[in-house]
Design a protein around this motif. Structure first.
Motif, PDB file in Angstrom:
ATOM      1  N   THR A 146       0.848  -1.191   0.000  1.00 35.38           N
ATOM      2  CA  THR A 146       0.000   0.000   0.000  1.00 35.38           C
ATOM      3  C   THR A 146       0.881   1.237   0.000  1.00 35.38           C
ATOM      4  O   THR A 146       1.830   1.337   0.794  1.00 35.38           O
ATOM      5  CB  THR A 146      -0.924   0.021   1.226  1.00 35.38           C
ATOM      6  N   LEU A 147       0.562   2.153  -0.909  1.00 35.90           N
ATOM      7  CA  LEU A 147       1.261   3.440  -0.969  1.00 35.90           C
ATOM      8  C   LEU A 147       0.277   4.522  -0.572  1.00 35.90           C
ATOM      9  O   LEU A 147      -0.707   4.770  -1.267  1.00 35.90           O
ATOM     10  CB  LEU A 147       1.795   3.697  -2.386  1.00 35.90           C
ATOM     11  N   ARG A 148       0.537   5.157   0.555  1.00 36.12           N
ATOM     12  CA  ARG A 148      -0.331   6.220   1.044  1.00 36.12           C
ATOM     13  C   ARG A 148       0.058   7.548   0.409  1.00 36.12           C
ATOM     14  O   ARG A 148       1.241   7.896   0.360  1.00 36.12           O
ATOM     15  CB  ARG A 148      -0.230   6.327   2.567  1.00 36.12           C
ATOM     16  N   ALA A 149      -0.951   8.270  -0.074  1.00 36.63           N
ATOM     17  CA  ALA A 149      -0.681   9.559  -0.703  1.00 36.63           C
ATOM     18  C   ALA A 149      -0.046  10.523   0.291  1.00 36.63           C
ATOM     19  O   ALA A 149       0.842  11.301  -0.058  1.00 36.63           O
ATOM     20  CB  ALA A 149      -1.972  10.146  -1.263  1.00 36.63           C
ATOM     21  N   SER A 150      -0.486  10.469   1.551  1.00 38.83           N
ATOM     22  CA  SER A 150       0.077  11.363   2.574  1.00 38.83           C
ATOM     23  C   SER A 150       1.535  11.043   2.827  1.00 38.83           C
ATOM     24  O   SER A 150       2.360  11.946   3.004  1.00 38.83           O
ATOM     25  CB  SER A 150      -0.732  11.239   3.869  1.00 38.83           C
ATOM     26  N   ARG A 151       1.855   9.766   2.836  1.00 37.58           N
ATOM     27  CA  ARG A 151       3.233   9.361   3.058  1.00 37.58           C
ATOM     28  C   ARG A 151       4.110   9.766   1.878  1.00 37.58           C
ATOM     29  O   ARG A 151       5.245  10.219   2.036  1.00 37.58           O
ATOM     30  CB  ARG A 151       3.297   7.842   3.265  1.00 37.58           C
ATOM     31  N   LEU A 152       3.586   9.617   0.665  1.00 29.98           N
ATOM     32  CA  LEU A 152       4.313  10.013  -0.540  1.00 29.98           C
ATOM     33  C   LEU A 152       4.643  11.494  -0.499  1.00 29.98           C
ATOM     34  O   LEU A 152       5.778  11.902  -0.779  1.00 29.98           O
ATOM     35  CB  LEU A 152       3.485   9.666  -1.776  1.00 29.98           C
ATOM     36  N   LYS A 153       3.669  12.298  -0.134  1.00 32.58           N
ATOM     37  CA  LYS A 153       3.878  13.746  -0.086  1.00 32.58           C
ATOM     38  C   LYS A 153       4.868  14.117   1.012  1.00 32.58           C
ATOM     39  O   LYS A 153       5.724  14.987   0.830  1.00 32.58           O
ATOM     40  CB  LYS A 153       2.543  14.452   0.153  1.00 32.58           C
ATOM     41  N   ARG A 154       4.773  13.442   2.151  1.00 34.56           N
ATOM     42  CA  ARG A 154       5.646  13.768   3.273  1.00 34.56           C
ATOM     43  C   ARG A 154       7.100  13.451   2.961  1.00 34.56           C
ATOM     44  O   ARG A 154       8.001  14.231   3.275  1.00 34.56           O
ATOM     45  CB  ARG A 154       5.195  12.989   4.503  1.00 34.56           C
ATOM     46  N   VAL A 155       7.340  12.322   2.315  1.00 28.93           N
ATOM     47  CA  VAL A 155       8.718  11.917   2.027  1.00 28.93           C
ATOM     48  C   VAL A 155       9.328  12.758   0.908  1.00 28.93           C
ATOM     49  O   VAL A 155      10.477  13.198   0.997  1.00 28.93           O
ATOM     50  CB  VAL A 155       8.780  10.418   1.665  1.00 28.93           C
ATOM     51  N   LEU A 156       8.564  12.982  -0.178  1.00 31.25           N
ATOM     52  CA  LEU A 156       9.098  13.724  -1.329  1.00 31.25           C
ATOM     53  C   LEU A 156       9.030  15.228  -1.142  1.00 31.25           C
ATOM     54  O   LEU A 156       9.758  15.969  -1.805  1.00 31.25           O
ATOM     55  CB  LEU A 156       8.361  13.318  -2.606  1.00 31.25           C
ATOM     56  N   GLY A 157       8.121  15.699  -0.280  1.00 35.76           N
ATOM     57  CA  GLY A 157       8.011  17.129  -0.048  1.00 35.76           C
ATOM     58  C   GLY A 157       7.210  17.863  -1.093  1.00 35.76           C
ATOM     59  O   GLY A 157       7.156  19.092  -1.085  1.00 35.76           O
ATOM     60  N   ILE A 158       6.606  17.140  -2.035  1.00 38.50           N
ATOM     61  CA  ILE A 158       5.776  17.769  -3.070  1.00 38.50           C
ATOM     62  C   ILE A 158       4.493  16.968  -3.235  1.00 38.50           C
ATOM     63  O   ILE A 158       4.394  15.811  -2.804  1.00 38.50           O
ATOM     64  CB  ILE A 158       6.505  17.853  -4.434  1.00 38.50           C
ATOM     65  N   ASP A 159       3.509  17.591  -3.849  1.00 37.83           N
ATOM     66  CA  ASP A 159       2.216  16.945  -4.084  1.00 37.83           C
ATOM     67  C   ASP A 159       2.128  16.575  -5.561  1.00 37.83           C
ATOM     68  O   ASP A 159       1.961  17.440  -6.423  1.00 37.83           O
ATOM     69  CB  ASP A 159       1.083  17.898  -3.691  1.00 37.83           C
ATOM     70  N   ILE A 160       2.280  15.282  -5.883  1.00 33.47           N
ATOM     71  CA  ILE A 160       2.185  14.814  -7.267  1.00 33.47           C
ATOM     72  C   ILE A 160       0.739  14.425  -7.559  1.00 33.47           C
ATOM     73  O   ILE A 160       0.098  13.748  -6.734  1.00 33.47           O
ATOM     74  CB  ILE A 160       3.122  13.614  -7.498  1.00 33.47           C
ATOM     75  N   ASP A 161       0.240  14.851  -8.704  1.00 32.75           N
ATOM     76  CA  ASP A 161      -1.136  14.547  -9.079  1.00 32.75           C
ATOM     77  C   ASP A 161      -1.404  13.049  -9.018  1.00 32.75           C
ATOM     78  O   ASP A 161      -0.599  12.241  -9.481  1.00 32.75           O
ATOM     79  CB  ASP A 161      -1.407  15.074 -10.494  1.00 32.75           C
ATOM     80  N   GLY A 162      -2.561  12.677  -8.445  1.00 35.23           N
ATOM     81  CA  GLY A 162      -2.889  11.269  -8.255  1.00 35.23           C
ATOM     82  C   GLY A 162      -2.951  10.486  -9.542  1.00 35.23           C
ATOM     83  O   GLY A 162      -2.544   9.311  -9.596  1.00 35.23           O
ATOM     84  N   SER A 163      -3.443  11.113 -10.617  1.00 29.90           N
ATOM     85  CA  SER A 163      -3.532  10.403 -11.898  1.00 29.90           C
ATOM     86  C   SER A 163      -2.147  10.115 -12.456  1.00 29.90           C
ATOM     87  O   SER A 163      -1.928   9.077 -13.095  1.00 29.90           O
ATOM     88  CB  SER A 163      -4.335  11.231 -12.904  1.00 29.90           C
TER      89      SER A 163
END
Length: 795
Positions: A407-424
């Motif tokens: 499972t890849l959590r969108a919140s975790r992705l944003k927290r680690v990378l520091g940016i908000d990548i579009d979900g699509s």
């Protein structure tokens, strides 16, 4: 891995240049090592057809030909290639052509016969080393077409250096998948048809080691004609990938290896006896490999065998006796999944490294075996014909790798990378990576494909998204953070303090290997047994060091052999001592060591040449220890050491704690270690000398210091260090300094005795000392020396 750019673009063709493609691959983690042209520059070479071919009237090894190159007249060309014959399509360099090396083709006469061009070999066009004959082009090659266009020679060979975790990219299929993901393009795979069996001929398969080989496929193909060469397109793709064409069977297995990243092997079916068994080797079993070398198999080696003998080292190397030859008419084709742990290190164990072992020990897709079998069968039958038997599969589902869900959590992705990548965009990346994502509740649930052995946790998915999205596309924003001071002990001394001090003394820092020559180490430390490496780099680097000195002395010898007269080297690092009480079975001790040889100063007319001696290295050790201890806390004891000169060695103690040793290298070691002249060394345990007693504030006396000098005679074998320690331990409160300022032997001193001149400095914090008090302290010192050392006061 090396491959043709045009071959890659047959699978996926992004609208970017070769340089941009290389940059893209490198930034995605597939580092491009080299991009090279697959053929040297030449011009004026076209496809031609040999219409007539006859013997030269005046030369046995030459032939006179007439060649059609699509012009109004046939060209007369004299050729010396043995494979020249009528009806052959060839590469023709016409008059005016320029070949590699700026070689220009002109009209010529060879033994009286006119020649208006040249029939070319691969080597003459800068396409390899083959100069055994002229190029034989396919019979349907278009006459008159430029050979560069016909063979697509305006191509590049790209070589990528893969990290061990990216075994999925050890084939065109995997690299194309990466390029497709990076450019958001679909990958067009070649059509692979299931080849139906035309005969019932087969061979049973038994898995006796299912944990090491959970899937094995075999297929018999009979009545093959191995006199048929591989097609030119296949030979060219292999050549551009750095592989030489051998015969149709080997070429096809190599082609599948490069295309899919899946190793395959073919056996001569007629020499096999009974069923095929995948098992572990038996003790003492021997096998002659394809390179004609013979190995004695170890019991931890997986082998392919028939009912009588071992045929091949599974996933590593085939055997000579079962190999396909030019007379083979029936082959047994193998396609298998071998567990990486079963193959890992086995090739090195026998001094081998093959393309197959390189892939199997990193991980081959366990679902690819049938596809690889059908692809190889299709290519083989197209080239050599034959009757195809059914595919026999033996497998153990229990030991086959299972797909895992993450499972890849969108919140975790944003927290680690520091940016908000579009979900699509994230979904598209995961989909193209073959992860089949399902988005729900602000998270992606993915199924990791079997070819991605390196994805096992959520952070791996975050890395994949970042890698494909592009590290350069992530803005450089400093993180917001609250800084806290780390706890630091003032009593701790960092290793850099010792390094700086030794550098000030003229030392150079060295970094040597942790594994050393067992012979040299056993000479220096016969009482210590080093840990032996199971797979050493070489025989002289096969044990872990029990001291830093073997490596430093090797470095010393290396410098001395290059005319470096004055050498001082030091190193900090770990030494490895077997210890059953340790959890890992080894005691790793941080150590600092140094070696020095030569003179105290460089040669100069104004300075007397003085060679380094024991007291130079002792002074350096005392300086190192001065960070932690007072001089009276340290004791240099005369002790023997296996690596040091018996008369010039000492151990360093603080009380009963051994800190290290120092001295001159034993003369018997100078030749084996390649040393030139006397060499001195020291080694100290960093753990025991890295914590110091913090300085304590004390009152300073305002009263005068009183000095009294005494001279005593003692036997010459009395150790001065012990004598001074005895005075310090008497307990004279007012004694603030003690110094030996003269040692004398000669006239007035009995033979076997020496005179020691000592200065005693006395001072009180509260008052001026009276003469009687001073004399009392001096008398106490003299009486103590008489008692312990039979000393007598020299008048």
């Amino acid at each position: 891995m090396k491959f043709s750019e045009k071959w890659l673009r047959e699978w996926v063709n992004p609208s970017i240049s070769t340089n941009d493609l290389s940059e893209q691959l490198s930034m995605a983690g597939l580092e491009v090592d080299d991009v090279a042209s697959i053929a040297e520059d030449f011009s004026g070479v076209v496809v031609g057809e040999v219409v007539e071919c006859g013997q030269h009237p005046d030369a046995d090894k030459l032939q006179v030909t007439k060649v059609n190159v699509g012009e109004n007249e046939l060209l007369d060309i004299v050729c010396g290639a043995p494979n020249c014959r009528s009806g052959l399509k060839v590469a023709v360099a016409k008059v005016g052509a320029i070949l590699p090396g700026n070689f220009k083709i002109k009209k010529a006469k060879l033994r009286g016969q006119p020649s208006f061009g040249m029939l070319c070999s691969f080597s003459e066009l800068g396409m390899g080393e083959d100069h055994s004959g002229i190029i034989e082009l396919p019979s349907d090659s278009p006459i008159g077409e430029d050979i560069r266009d016909f063979l697509s020679l305006n191509d590049k060979a790209i070589e990528i250096d893969l990290t061990p975790n990216r075994a999925d990219c050890l084939g065109i299929k995997g690299v194309a998948r990466e390029v497709g993901v990076l450019n958001q393009l679909d990958v067009v795979e070649p059509t692979i048809k299931d080849v139906e069996s035309t005969t019932e001929t087969s061979r049973d398969i038994t898995l006796s080691a299912p944990q090491a080989c959970p899937r094995y496929l075999g297929r018999v193909i009979t009545n093959v004609d191995l006199s048929q060469p591989s097609p030119l397109w296949m030979q060219e793709k292999l050549r551009r990938s750095g592989i030489r064409s051998i015969d149709a069977v080997v070429d096809v297995t190599n082609f599948v290896l490069l295309e899919m990243g899946h190793p395959m092997h073919a056996f001569d079916n007629d020499v096999l006896s009974g069923s095929v068994e995948v098992r572990m080797a038996t003790a003492g079993e021997r096998l002659v490999l394809l390179d004609e070398s013979e190995v004695e198999l170890k019991e931890n080696t997986l082998v392919i065998a028939d009912q009588e003998k071992a045929l091949a080292m599974a996933g590593v190397f085939g055997g000579l006796a079962s190999g396909v030859t030019s007379t083979t008419t029936s082959i047994f084709l193998e396609s298998a999944f071998f567990a990486p742990d079963a193959i890992l290190g086995k090739a090195r164990q026998y001094g081998l490294h093959t393309d197959a072992s390189h892939r199997y020990e990193r991980g081959v897709d366990p679902s690819l075996q049938m596809q690889a079998m059908q692809r190889a069968t299709q290519l083989l039958t197209d080239i050599v014909g034959g009757d195809v038997g059914p595919v026999i599969e033996a497998k153990s589902d229990e030991y086959l790798p299972k797909p895992i869900e993450l499972t890849l959590r969108a919140s975790r992705l944003k927290r680690v990378l520091g940016i908000d990548i579009d979900g699509s965009r994230v979904s598209d990346i995961l989909q193209r990576l073959g992860l089949t994502p399902v988005y729900s509740n602000d998270a992606w649930t993915v199924t990791v494909p079997t070819y991605r052995f390196d994805i096992s946790i959520e952070e791996d998915l975050i890395e994949e998204v970042a890698r494909v999205f592009g590290y350069n596309n992530i803005p450089n924003i400093a993180p917001t953070a609250k800084l806290e001071m780390c706890d630091a002990s003032e009593a701790s001394i960092s290793g850099s303090r010792f390094k700086h001090l030794l550098t000030d003394f003229g030392y150079q820092e060295a970094i040597t290997y942790s594994f050393v020559d067992p012979k040299k180490q056993s000479l220096m430390f016969p009482e210590l047994v080093g840990l032996t490496l199971p797979h050493p780099i070489s025989a002289d680097m096969s044990v872990m060091r029990v001291s830093l000195l073997p490596g430093l002395l090797t470095a010393m010898s290396y410098n001395q052999k290059r005319q470096q007269a004055n050498v001082k080297l030091f190193e900090t690092g770990l030494r490895f001592l077997p210890d059953e009480n340790e959890k890992t079975g080894v005691n790793q001790r941080a150590t600092i060591a140094g070696v020095l040889s030569g003179n105290t100063a460089s040669e100069h007319w104004s300075i007397d040449t003085k060679p380094l001696d024991f007291f130079d290295v002792k002074a350096h050790v005392e300086s190192l220890l001065s960070f932690m201890f007072n001089s009276q806390d340290i004791e240099f004891r005369k002790e023997t050491h296996s690596a040091l000169h018996p008369g010039q060695s000492a151990a360093v103690y603080k009380g009963d704690l051994l800190l290290g040793f120092l001295g001159a290298i034993h003369p018997k070691l100078e030749k084996p270690m390649g040393l030139n002249g006397r060499t001195f060394a020291f080694e100290l345990d960093l753990v025991n000398i890295s914590t110091r007693n913090l300085p304590q504030a004390s009152k300073i006396s305002k009263f005068p210091v009183n000095r009294r000098d005494i001279a005593v005679t003692v036997k010459e074998d009395v150790e001065i260090g012990k004598l001074l320690k005895t005075i310090e331990k008497i307990g004279i409160d007012d004694l603030i300094d003690l110094n030996l300022f003269d040692v004398y032997q000669g006239k007035g001193i009995e033979p076997g005795y020496k005179s020691l001149a000592l200065s005693l400095s006395l001072q009180n914090l509260e008052r001026t000392l009276e003469d009687a008090e001073i004399q009392k302290s001096v008398d106490i010192v003299i009486n103590s020396l008489k008692q312990h050392f039979s000393a007598s006061l020299r008048e």
